[in-house]
Design a protein around this motif. Structure first.
Motif, mmCIF file in Angstrom:
data_model
loop_
_atom_site.group_PDB
_atom_site.id
_atom_site.type_symbol
_atom_site.label_atom_id
_atom_site.label_comp_id
_atom_site.label_asym_id
_atom_site.label_seq_id
_atom_site.Cartn_x
_atom_site.Cartn_y
_atom_site.Cartn_z
ATOM 1 N N VAL A 152 26.938 15.551 -16.808
ATOM 2 C CA VAL A 152 26.549 16.149 -15.522
ATOM 3 C C VAL A 152 27.343 17.429 -15.263
ATOM 4 N N LEU A 153 28.647 17.379 -15.498
ATOM 5 C CA LEU A 153 29.484 18.547 -15.219
ATOM 6 C C LEU A 153 29.227 19.695 -16.191
ATOM 7 N N CYS A 154 28.751 19.379 -17.384
ATOM 8 C CA CYS A 154 28.401 20.440 -18.332
ATOM 9 C C CYS A 154 27.272 21.312 -17.790
ATOM 10 N N TYR A 155 26.363 20.693 -17.040
ATOM 11 C CA TYR A 155 25.157 21.405 -16.608
ATOM 12 C C TYR A 155 25.109 21.678 -15.104
ATOM 13 N N HIS A 156 26.059 21.126 -14.339
ATOM 14 C CA HIS A 156 26.064 21.340 -12.887
ATOM 15 C C HIS A 156 26.798 22.636 -12.545
ATOM 16 N N GLU A 157 26.045 23.698 -12.388
ATOM 17 C CA GLU A 157 26.586 25.007 -11.990
ATOM 18 C C GLU A 157 27.736 25.453 -12.901
ATOM 19 N N ASN A 158 27.649 25.067 -14.186
ATOM 20 C CA ASN A 158 28.671 25.422 -15.172
ATOM 21 C C ASN A 158 30.078 25.090 -14.652
ATOM 22 N N TYR A 159 30.233 23.846 -14.189
ATOM 23 C CA TYR A 159 31.510 23.412 -13.604
ATOM 24 C C TYR A 159 32.676 23.609 -14.573
ATOM 25 N N PHE A 160 32.415 23.414 -15.875
ATOM 26 C CA PHE A 160 33.477 23.551 -16.871
ATOM 27 C C PHE A 160 33.724 25.001 -17.291
ATOM 28 N N ARG A 161 32.957 25.918 -16.738
ATOM 29 C CA ARG A 161 33.118 27.355 -17.038
ATOM 30 C C ARG A 161 33.054 27.616 -18.544
ATOM 31 N N LEU A 162 32.066 27.048 -19.203
ATOM 32 C CA LEU A 162 31.871 27.272 -20.629
ATOM 33 C C LEU A 162 31.310 28.679 -20.817
ATOM 34 N N SER A 163 32.030 29.513 -21.536
ATOM 35 C CA SER A 163 31.652 30.925 -21.655
ATOM 36 C C SER A 163 30.813 31.211 -22.891
ATOM 37 N N LEU A 164 30.711 30.254 -23.819
ATOM 38 C CA LEU A 164 29.948 30.454 -25.051
ATOM 39 C C LEU A 164 28.821 29.426 -25.126
ATOM 40 N N ARG A 165 27.631 29.880 -25.531
ATOM 41 C CA ARG A 165 26.482 28.976 -25.587
ATOM 42 C C ARG A 165 26.722 27.835 -26.586
ATOM 43 N N GLY A 166 27.380 28.152 -27.704
ATOM 44 C CA GLY A 166 27.653 27.113 -28.691
ATOM 45 C C GLY A 166 28.518 26.001 -28.122
ATOM 46 N N GLU A 167 29.421 26.353 -27.192
ATOM 47 C CA GLU A 167 30.271 25.340 -26.559
ATOM 48 C C GLU A 167 29.421 24.322 -25.813
ATOM 49 N N LEU A 168 28.425 24.802 -25.099
ATOM 50 C CA LEU A 168 27.564 23.897 -24.335
ATOM 51 C C LEU A 168 26.872 22.906 -25.263
ATOM 52 N N TYR A 169 26.373 23.392 -26.398
ATOM 53 C CA TYR A 169 25.728 22.494 -27.355
ATOM 54 C C TYR A 169 26.728 21.465 -27.899
ATOM 55 N N GLY A 170 27.921 21.947 -28.259
ATOM 56 C CA GLY A 170 28.931 21.056 -28.839
ATOM 57 C C GLY A 170 29.384 19.989 -27.865
ATOM 58 N N TRP A 171 29.704 20.395 -26.616
ATOM 59 C CA TRP A 171 30.168 19.417 -25.632
ATOM 60 C C TRP A 171 29.053 18.477 -25.210
ATOM 61 N N THR A 172 27.811 18.952 -25.202
ATOM 62 C CA THR A 172 26.687 18.074 -24.897
ATOM 63 C C THR A 172 26.582 16.959 -25.936
ATOM 64 N N CYS A 173 26.660 17.319 -27.213
ATOM 65 C CA CYS A 173 26.627 16.307 -28.281
ATOM 66 C C CYS A 173 27.797 15.342 -28.155
ATOM 67 N N PHE A 174 28.973 15.872 -27.814
ATOM 68 C CA PHE A 174 30.158 15.028 -27.675
ATOM 69 C C PHE A 174 29.958 13.986 -26.578
ATOM 70 N N TYR A 175 29.536 14.426 -25.404
ATOM 71 C CA TYR A 175 29.387 13.484 -24.285
ATOM 72 C C TYR A 175 28.229 12.515 -24.499
ATOM 73 N N ILE A 176 27.193 12.948 -25.191
ATOM 74 C CA ILE A 176 26.114 12.008 -25.544
ATOM 75 C C ILE A 176 26.670 10.919 -26.462
ATOM 76 N N GLY A 177 27.455 11.334 -27.459
ATOM 77 C CA GLY A 177 28.077 10.362 -28.356
ATOM 78 C C GLY A 177 28.979 9.396 -27.613
ATOM 79 N N VAL A 178 29.787 9.917 -26.666
ATOM 80 C CA VAL A 178 30.694 9.066 -25.887
ATOM 81 C C VAL A 178 29.908 8.052 -25.061
#
Length: 288
Positions: free
Chosen positions: A65-91
């Motif tokens: 949720v925080l990955c996609y809610h108004e960029n709460y994590f302030r991810l500055s690179l698009r690849g980061e969003l993909y990587g963290w999304t996969c991580f949290y899905i796995g978790v």
């Protein structure tokens, strides 16, 4: 994909093939399924080993949720969003896979326990490559690394050989702390990576001491249950890191920071010792 990336993948494949040739196969021991705590509450088999996976679902969903809610994590690179999304899905999927396995531990169910973990492990490596080496290479590595993890599980299923899976688990345990210390970070609060690695190491110790911890706690809680709780602290620390961190203005590795801090501490200590020596050498005049 440039030549250096191709060479890196080729070198990795060659090293893997050499390792597979020179090492014996590692079959899945059936003793692994015999956990210390078999108690049943509310009609749930192996209750504590099942419900102790619940934190994975909570932190996985929060992270997504925080990955996609108004960029709460302030991810500055698009690849980061993909990587963290996969991580949290796995978790989040660990909660379902591990609970399903612990309801009736066996090899067939163990697949669904390990598969989500490999998604999380391999995603973390790609995130590190994105943040600390190269965004483009790291983003390209997400799919291949996920496939490597999945293939390691399939190889174990087909050939009853844990070597590829052990490698997928072992490499992040070594690579992540080393990369955290040696490579300059893009963001602040890098020490959270080390806290996460420390809790994961503690979880592995508790897993290996399952029956011993169960005995020490007078059959209150087993080592495997504590392993789940400690392992769930890994995404907790990483989520705290994402929430608190900012862009690092001066990119310096932890090793360099620690080295400078140690040298400064030694210089200050030497100055204090020199001042004490100078003060003690002043003659004391006695009254006539």
């Amino acid at each position: 994909m440039n030549k250096s990336t191709i060479y890196a993948w080729l070198l990795s494949i060659v090293c893997f093939l050499v390792l597979m040739i020179v090492t014996p196969s590692i079959p899945q021991s059936q003793d692994y399924h015999h956990f210390a705590d078999h108690r049943q509450f509310f009609g749930i088999p192996n209750t504590l080993n099942v419900v102790s996976n619940f934190p994975f679902l909570i932190i996985g969903l929060i992270g997504l949720v925080l990955c996609y809610h108004e960029n709460y994590f302030r991810l500055s690179l698009r690849g980061e969003l993909y990587g963290w999304t996969c991580f949290y899905i796995g978790v989040a999927l660990v909660a379902f896979g591990s609970s399903y396995y612990h309801l009736e531990p066996n090899d067939a169910r163990l697949v669904w326990d390990r598969l989500p973990m490999t998604i999380a492990f391999t995603s973390i490596i790609s995130i590190f490559i994105i943040e600390r080496i190269d965004e483009y290479k790291g983003t390209l590595s997400i799919i291949p690394l996920l496939l490597v993890g999945i293939v390691s599980i399939l190889y174990w299923c087909w050939f009853d050989d844990l070597r590829p899976y052990a490698l997928v688990q072992f490499v992040p345990c070594i690579a992540i702390p080393l990369m955290t210390i040696l490579l300059p970070p893009m963001y602040t609060h890098s020490t959270y990576w080390l806290w996460a690695a420390g809790f994961y190491l503690l979880a592995k110790v508790e897993e290996a001491s399952d029956k011993l911890i169960y005995k020490w706690t007078y059959h209150i809680v087993s080592g495997h249950t504590l392993k789940h709780l400690c392992a769930s602290m890994v995404p907790v620390f990483l989520t705290l890191m994402l929430a608190k961190r900012t862009i690092e203005p001066e990119r310096q590795s932890l090793y360099k920071i620690w080295k400078v801090t140690l040298m400064k501490f030694r210089d200050d200590k030497n100055k204090v010792e020199a001042s004490v020596c100078s003060f003690s050498s002043v003659p004391i005049l006695e009254p006539q």
